[in-house]
Design a protein around this motif. Structure first.
Motif, short mmCIF file in Angstrom:
data_model
loop_
_atom_site.label_atom_id
_atom_site.label_comp_id
_atom_site.label_asym_id
_atom_site.label_seq_id
_atom_site.Cartn_x
_atom_site.Cartn_y
_atom_site.Cartn_z
N VAL A 56 0.82 -1.21 0.00
CA VAL A 56 0.00 0.00 0.00
C VAL A 56 0.86 1.27 0.00
O VAL A 56 0.39 2.35 -0.28
CB VAL A 56 -0.96 -0.02 1.22
N SER A 57 2.17 1.12 0.28
CA SER A 57 3.02 2.30 0.43
C SER A 57 3.14 3.11 -0.86
O SER A 57 3.49 4.26 -0.83
CB SER A 57 4.40 1.90 0.93
N ALA A 58 2.84 2.49 -2.00
CA ALA A 58 2.72 3.25 -3.25
C ALA A 58 3.96 4.04 -3.62
O ALA A 58 3.90 5.22 -3.90
CB ALA A 58 1.50 4.18 -3.19
N HIS A 59 5.09 3.37 -3.58
CA HIS A 59 6.33 4.01 -4.04
C HIS A 59 6.82 3.32 -5.31
O HIS A 59 6.30 2.29 -5.70
CB HIS A 59 7.41 3.93 -2.97
N TYR A 60 7.87 3.91 -5.89
CA TYR A 60 8.33 3.37 -7.18
C TYR A 60 9.76 3.81 -7.48
O TYR A 60 10.29 4.73 -6.85
CB TYR A 60 7.40 3.83 -8.31
N TYR A 104 2.48 7.04 -9.42
CA TYR A 104 1.21 6.97 -8.70
C TYR A 104 0.83 8.29 -8.04
O TYR A 104 -0.33 8.69 -8.03
CB TYR A 104 1.33 5.86 -7.66
N HIS A 105 1.81 8.96 -7.46
CA HIS A 105 1.51 10.19 -6.72
C HIS A 105 1.35 11.39 -7.63
O HIS A 105 2.02 11.49 -8.65
CB HIS A 105 2.63 10.49 -5.71
N ASP A 106 0.50 12.33 -7.24
CA ASP A 106 0.42 13.59 -7.96
C ASP A 106 1.74 14.33 -7.79
O ASP A 106 2.22 14.52 -6.68
CB ASP A 106 -0.72 14.45 -7.40
N ALA A 119 8.03 17.00 0.13
CA ALA A 119 8.05 16.54 -1.26
C ALA A 119 8.92 15.29 -1.38
O ALA A 119 9.96 15.19 -0.73
CB ALA A 119 8.57 17.64 -2.18
N GLN A 120 8.47 14.35 -2.21
CA GLN A 120 9.18 13.07 -2.35
C GLN A 120 9.84 13.01 -3.73
O GLN A 120 9.17 13.12 -4.75
CB GLN A 120 8.21 11.90 -2.19
N PHE A 121 11.15 12.78 -3.73
CA PHE A 121 11.90 12.72 -4.99
C PHE A 121 12.15 11.26 -5.37
O PHE A 121 12.77 10.52 -4.61
CB PHE A 121 13.22 13.48 -4.85
N TYR A 122 11.67 10.90 -6.55
CA TYR A 122 11.95 9.58 -7.12
C TYR A 122 12.92 9.82 -8.28
O TYR A 122 12.56 10.44 -9.28
CB TYR A 122 10.65 8.91 -7.58
N ILE A 123 14.15 9.34 -8.11
CA ILE A 123 15.25 9.76 -8.98
C ILE A 123 15.92 8.53 -9.60
O ILE A 123 16.00 7.47 -8.97
CB ILE A 123 16.30 10.54 -8.15
CU CU Z 1 4.61 6.60 -2.26
#
Ligand code: CU
Length: 328
Positions: free
Chosen positions: A17-21, A93-95, A178-182
């Motif tokens: 459910v954590s919805a990260h990538y 997934y996240h806006d 803010a979450q950075f996916y890099i």
């Molecule tokens: Cu997430």
């Protein structure tokens, strides 16, 4: 024992459910390459958790734990490349908003051994938020399973890091929210041009992660409440996109550049909307072109899109959201 496995199943669900990538696959010539083959394995390759400290050197490629096993792939200037999203679920997934930067490795350093330090990064692609003066804010990057873009044909030949960042803004109203996916790919650009990429920024350095005073450079696009009040405008973090002209200025201040980027984005959206309808009309009246159109994973439509509206066979133009259709 039965209850134990039931517990394990529940625990797995909770993790899911954590919805990260992450973005571990590089796309070359319309094809997905292997996981972490040309993309540096990131610190979060297992837990998928985002980076939130923009002052860390990890904001470059999030690869400080990486022993450096990624290979370097040859790509021609002017070609379309990209990254594929893997996670729970496997989409953005996240806006949030997206940027892609490139940086040229020093000529005496192999890119696989280079840390990306210095004032070396220029932006080649962005997917900002779309606003309409306060009624709505939408995020065209949301839900994408792949991100593709063109390496400007004026990019000089040489070895580069290509850095993608998705900045998730769903809990960004406080500092470091803010979450950075890099992810960074290693490429050898061939058949390059004679452009001068810019403006150039450093990581860390390009972002403060905070809302600064306008006089010091306005950066509201990272620390922002996207829900209420609904933002009337959105300023995309980072410098303006380098489209391949030879006039890139290497040392514009980040603040001034950021403001310009926002203004440019607004204008672009308005201009391309009318262009898009013209293109669509033309496409309808002319004979269906065989063997032309956007490549697999390429953009083929969406509000504000002025490019190709058809896909190379056998791919089909598929609506991802109002702002983005993709050849799948
Ligand atoms: Cu997430």
């Amino acid at each position: 024992m039965k209850s134990l496995s039931a517990f394990a199943a529940v625990a797995a669900l909770v993790v899911g459910v954590s919805a990260h990538y992450t973005l571990p696959n590089f796309i070359v010539d319309g094809a997905n390459t292997s996981t972490w083959q040309y993309v540096r394995q990131t610190n979060n390759w297992q837990d998928l958790n985002p980076l939130t400290d923009v002052t860390s050197t990890d904001v470059r490629c999030y690869d400080s734990l990486e022993p450096g096993t990624a290979s370097t792939v040859s790509v021609a200037a002017g070609s379309t490349v990209g990254f594929t999203v893997v996670g729970n679920p496997s989409n953005l997934y996240h806006d949030g908003v997206l940027n892609v930067y490139m940086a040229k490795a020093p000529s005496d350093t192999d890119v696989s051994k280079w840390d990306g330090s210095g004032n070396v990064w220029f932006k080649v692609h962005e997917i900002p938020a779309v606003t309409d003066g306060g009624k709505t804010i939408t995020f065209p990057a949301t839900g994408l399973t792949q991100v593709t873009f063109t390496i400007p044909s004026a990019t000089p030949s040489g070895q580069y890091l290509i850095r993608v960042e998705h900045i998730a803004l769903h809990v960004a109203s406080s500092f470091a929210g803010a979450q950075f996916y890099i992810a960074c790919a290693q490429v050898q650009v061939t058949n390059g041009g004679t452009g001068t990429p810019g403006p150039l920024v450093a990581f860390p350095g390009a972002y403060t992660g905070n809302v600064r005073l306008k006089a010091k450079g306005y950066e509201p696009g990272i620390m922002i409440n996207i829900y209420w009040p609904i933002p009337t405008t959105y300023i995309q973090p980072g410098p303006a996109v380098w489209t391949g002209s030879g006039t890139g200025s290497g040392s514009t201040t980040a603040g001034a550049t950021t403001t310009t980027a926002g203004a440019t984005t607004t204008t672009k959206a308005t201009t391309t909307t009318s262009k898009a309808s013209t293109t669509a009309a033309t496409t309808t009246t002319s004979a269906p072109a065989s063997g032309t159109g956007a490549p697999q994973f390429g953009q083929c439509g969406g509000q504000g899109w002025a490019g190709a509206t058809t896909c190379l066979s056998p791919f089909k133009c598929t609506v991802v959201n109002t702002f983005y259709s993709q050849c799948l």
